[in-house]
Design an enzyme around this catalytic site. Structure first.
Site, PDB file in Angstrom:
ATOM      1  N   GLN A 195       0.833  -1.217   0.000  1.00 42.28           N
ATOM      2  CA  GLN A 195       0.000   0.000   0.000  1.00 42.28           C
ATOM      3  C   GLN A 195       0.863   1.261   0.000  1.00 42.28           C
ATOM      4  OE1 GLN A 195      -2.105   1.001   3.594  1.00 42.28           O
ATOM      5  NE2 GLN A 195      -3.556   2.356   2.551  1.00 42.28           N
TER       6      GLN A 195
ATOM      7  N   TYR B  44       1.298  -7.755  16.136  1.00 41.01           N
ATOM      8  CA  TYR B  44       1.769  -6.627  15.325  1.00 41.01           C
ATOM      9  C   TYR B  44       2.379  -5.560  16.237  1.00 41.01           C
ATOM     10  CZ  TYR B  44       1.246  -2.717  11.970  1.00 41.01           C
ATOM     11  OH  TYR B  44       1.449  -1.648  11.135  1.00 41.01           O
TER      12      TYR B  44
HETATM   13  C1  AKB Z   1      -3.264  -1.680  10.793  1.00 40.51           C
HETATM   14  O1  AKB Z   1      -4.455  -1.356  10.928  1.00 40.51           O
HETATM   15  O2  AKB Z   1      -2.802  -2.762  11.177  1.00 40.51           O
HETATM   16  C2  AKB Z   1      -2.326  -0.671  10.174  1.00 40.51           C
HETATM   17  C3  AKB Z   1      -1.703   0.204  11.198  1.00 40.51           C
HETATM   18  C4  AKB Z   1      -2.503   1.219  11.884  1.00 40.51           C
HETATM   19  O3  AKB Z   1      -0.540   0.091  11.463  1.00 40.51           O
HETATM   20  N1  AKB Z   1      -3.017   0.113   9.207  1.00 40.51           N
END
Ligand code: AKB
Length: 320
Positions: free
Chosen positions: A12, A142
């Protein structure tokens, strides 16, 4: 003149950042690194492209040597929602990939940009006016990779002098390449669905405020930070940056101003909602403003006009 490698150039952010870097630094000086999906169109035709998997240090090294790279933008990541079902892959790409970039940057004297995210917050972070330096105990894989990445990048800077720099991106809204697997993706999808079907089913509930940014500002943030005078940087990894904050009701109302028959309903996805609830409602980005002049140009109103125009044009041409 800079020689730049973008790892994750078909993603992206990468697909737009690579072209902008080529405009500013020259087509032949920006290598589009890709893993399995080959770049197409302008991205392929306007400059060099090479297979560079972030998890493969030999591939990174070869390209850095071949093109005498001095700056790496490392955009490889598995986003927040997908990371919950693939924690090992999220770690391997996010941290394995970053360690490779840090090692290569140390050995070949490259500057290194690796985005962090609002996902680096959670677990006690103040969610309103979230400070630059505050509690970071995220509960997603994440987020764990992003906090670890911030710490490793600062470590390589302090220990070895590697010129590491980073921003904590909010949700990025764009119209060239779709995001994949994030919690903030709804704020892109809503525009596409508004144009294509006039309807949108929102996976996050009313009142879920999140920081957001339009792609041109996200690109400027990365390039401006990498161009910033290092003597002015008190922080490095990572700067809070934001351009707007809204909830689904606000973005839906903005779209309705242009497409009055647009309708949004809710079907809240519990996992995404829990992630969004742990992220800031709005961040304080005053350190970025002060240390390197961060100043976003796009707000919700202007962005909505542009998004609807670009997506409507694509729709009319049968491209989406
Ligand atoms: C996600 O939603 O995982 C990403 C971010 C905010 O890092 N777009």
């Amino acid at each position: 003149m800079k020689n730049i490698l973008v790892i994750g150039s078909v993603g992206q952010i990468g697909s737009e950042l690579t072209l902008e870097l080529r405009k500013r630094y020259g087509n032949n000086n920006v290598v589009a690194g890709f893993r399995s999906t080959k770049p197409v169109g302008e991205l392929l035709e306007s400059g060099p492209a090479e297979i560079v998997d972030a998890t493969n240090i030999d591939q990174i090294t070869e390209v850095v040597k071949k093109y005498k790279i001095d700056t790496i933008y490392n955009l490889a990541a598995i986003l927040s929602a997908v990371g919950e079902s693939k924690p090992l892959a999220a770690w391997n790409v996010g941290i394995g990939g970053l360690m490779n970039c840090l090692e290569v940057s140390h050995e070949y004297n490259c500057a290194l940009f690796t985005p962090s995210s609002i996902g680096a917050f959670g677990g006690g972070t103040p969610l309103d006016n979230t400070p630059q330096d505050t509690i970071q105990r995220p509960q997603t894989m994440y987020g764990v990779t992003k906090v670890t990445g911030e710490l490793l990048s600062d470590y390589y800077h302090k220990r070895f002098g590697v010129d590491t720099r980073s921003v904590r991106y909010p949700g990025i809204i764009s119209n060239v390449t779709l995001p994949g697997g994030g919690t903030t993706d709804y704020a892109v999808e809503i525009y596409y669905e508004a144009v294509k079907t006039g309807k949108f089913v929102c996976p996050l509930g009313k009142g879920t405020f999140l920081d957001m940014m339009y792609m041109p500002d996200a690109i400027d943030a990365a390039i401006d930070l990498m161009e910033a005078d290092p003597t002015k940087l008190v922080h490095r990894n990572s700067f809070n940056v934001t351009a707007m904050s809204f909830d689904p009701e606000i973005i839906s109302a903005e779209i309705k101003k242009h497409l009055p028959s647009f309708e949004m309903t809710y079907n809240v996805e519990p996992m995404k909602q829990a992630i969004a609830n742990s992220w800031p409602n709005n961040m304080d980005d005053s350190c970025a403003r002060k240390e390197w002049g961060w100043n976003p140009k796009w707000n919700l109103e202007k962005m909505t006009v542009d998004m609807l125009k670009v997506i409507s044009d694509k729709h009319a041409k049968g491209l989406i």
